[in-house]
Design an enzyme around this catalytic site. Structure first.
Site, short mmCIF file in Angstrom:
data_model
loop_
_atom_site.label_atom_id
_atom_site.label_comp_id
_atom_site.label_asym_id
_atom_site.label_seq_id
_atom_site.Cartn_x
_atom_site.Cartn_y
_atom_site.Cartn_z
N HIS A 1 -32.47 -104.03 68.42
CA HIS A 1 -32.64 -104.13 69.88
C HIS A 1 -33.16 -105.53 70.24
CE1 HIS A 1 -33.99 -103.39 73.96
NE2 HIS A 1 -33.21 -102.33 73.94
N GLU B 1 -25.82 -104.98 74.68
CA GLU B 1 -26.86 -105.03 75.70
C GLU B 1 -27.14 -106.49 76.04
OE1 GLU B 1 -29.35 -101.14 75.66
OE2 GLU B 1 -30.30 -102.59 74.33
N SER C 1 -29.59 -101.64 82.51
CA SER C 1 -29.63 -101.17 83.89
C SER C 1 -28.52 -100.17 84.23
CB SER C 1 -29.62 -102.35 84.87
OG SER C 1 -30.76 -103.19 84.65
N GLY D 1 -32.23 -97.21 79.09
CA GLY D 1 -33.67 -97.41 79.02
C GLY D 1 -34.36 -96.65 80.15
N GLY D 2 -34.68 -97.37 81.23
CA GLY D 2 -35.46 -96.80 82.33
C GLY D 2 -34.96 -95.46 82.84
N ASN E 1 -33.08 -94.56 75.17
CA ASN E 1 -34.07 -95.33 74.41
C ASN E 1 -35.37 -95.32 75.22
OD1 ASN E 1 -35.66 -97.17 73.08
ND2 ASN E 1 -34.38 -98.96 73.60
N TRP E 2 -36.33 -94.55 74.75
CA TRP E 2 -37.56 -94.39 75.53
C TRP E 2 -38.48 -95.60 75.42
CZ3 TRP E 2 -39.74 -88.69 75.34
CH2 TRP E 2 -38.74 -87.81 75.77
N LYS E 3 -38.23 -96.48 74.45
CA LYS E 3 -39.09 -97.65 74.24
C LYS E 3 -40.54 -97.21 74.07
CE LYS E 3 -35.70 -100.40 76.66
NZ LYS E 3 -35.36 -101.61 77.42
N GLU F 1 -35.31 -106.49 72.24
CA GLU F 1 -36.77 -106.61 72.33
C GLU F 1 -37.37 -106.81 70.95
OE1 GLU F 1 -37.28 -103.03 74.59
OE2 GLU F 1 -36.32 -103.99 76.30
N GLY G 1 -33.52 -103.91 81.99
CA GLY G 1 -34.71 -103.69 82.80
C GLY G 1 -34.79 -104.58 84.02
P1 13P Z 1 -32.66 -100.46 80.92
O1 13P Z 1 -31.68 -99.33 81.04
O2 13P Z 1 -34.03 -100.10 81.36
O3 13P Z 1 -32.13 -101.72 81.50
O4 13P Z 1 -32.81 -100.73 79.32
C1 13P Z 1 -31.68 -100.87 78.55
C2 13P Z 1 -32.08 -100.87 77.13
O5 13P Z 1 -32.71 -101.79 76.65
C3 13P Z 1 -31.73 -99.70 76.31
O6 13P Z 1 -31.94 -99.95 74.96
#
Ligand code: 13P
Length: 251
Positions: free
Chosen positions: A97, A169, A215, A236-237, A9-11, A99, A175
């Site tokens: 998600h 999640e 994470s 994510g990251g 997930n590149w956000k 967020e 993050g």
């Molecule tokens: P991180 O891997 O950066 O913690 O993000 C997880 C995430 O929200 C994937 O959708």
């Protein structure tokens, strides 16, 4: 047997040029034999989708968007419909998600409507759920995730579950560098699978993939993915670097 799935997930990261370079690096890094044992998805920003769709054509990597609107079409300035996504074409969409729930007020009900739009347009869905730190500390995390799954997905038919993947999640792990322990994740995954058994049927419970996100890194992916009910990760990251994304796929 459920095939493993690692989804990036590149956000809201990468401009078009940087994103294209990253996609190329991922394409170069992921080998065909790896795709035999593990599905790989990339959830990119809307602006990147058309170009990425051409690049990924025939690669075996599924391209998805990170959101869609809950109505089919109409006067919703700035929004993107599931039909638009399907016409790019992309193969999937990430919905619910945390967020989006947190910053854009998406409720289980609205996310459920988005799921309907996505499925009607032939898209695969990754449905995200997970508790906040306060909810975990108040010991309500099992109830919270049960409600998220029931209210967002309780209306689906048995056939529709073929195109649903769940992603747990925990908000406190996203993050933050704070991963849920493999045991903490496993007990939520097991309870979610149990819930699918009572809410839909045992076959759906057995075949639906449940990813863990929060994470995940190459050095903790192996332990997490080794748990009985964890079928891969939503990253994510670590998905923003081809080497670490690849390291997680290899795990
Ligand atoms: P991180 O891997 O950066 O913690 O993000 C997880 C995430 O929200 C994937 O959708």
């Amino acid at each position: 047997m459920r095939k493993r799935l690692v989804a990036g997930n590149w956000k809201m990261n990468t401009n078009m040029q940087d994103g294209y370079r990253l996609l190329k690096d991922i394409l170069d890094g992921v080998r065909e034999n790896e795709l035999q044992s593990c599905d790989v998805h990339v959830y990119a920003p809307f602006t990147h989708l058309k170009v990425f769709s051409n690049s990924l054509n025939g690669s075996g990597i599924l391209l998805g968007a990170q959101n869609c609107h809950h109505e089919a079409s109409g006067a919703y300035t700035g929004e993107v419909s599931a039909e638009m996504l399907a016409s790019v074409p992309v193969g999937g969409v990430l919905l619910g998600h945390s967020e989006r729930r947190q910053y854009f007020g998406e409720t289980n009900e609205v996310v459920g409507q988005k799921v309907n739009q996505a499925l009607e347009n032939g898209l695969q869905v990754i449905y995200c759920f997970g508790e906040t730190l306060e909810e975990r500390e108040a010991n309500t995390h099992f109830d919270v995730v049960e409600r998220q799954i029931k209210e967002g997905l309780g209306h689906l038919t048995v056939e529709q579950w073929d195109n649903i993947t769940l992603a747990y999640e925990p908000v406190w792990a996203i993050g933050t560098g704070k991963t849920a322990t493999a045991e903490q994740a496993q007990e939520i995954h097991a309870s979610a699978r149990n819930l699918l058994g009572s809410m839909v049927n045992n076959e759906v419970a057995e075949k639906t993939r449940i990813l863990y996100g929060g994470s995940v890194k190459p050095n903790n992916a192996g332990e997490l993915f080794g748990m009985a009910d964890i079928d891969g990760g939503l990253i994510g990251g670590a998905a923003l670097n081809a080497d670490s994304f690849k390291g997680i796929i290899t795990a």
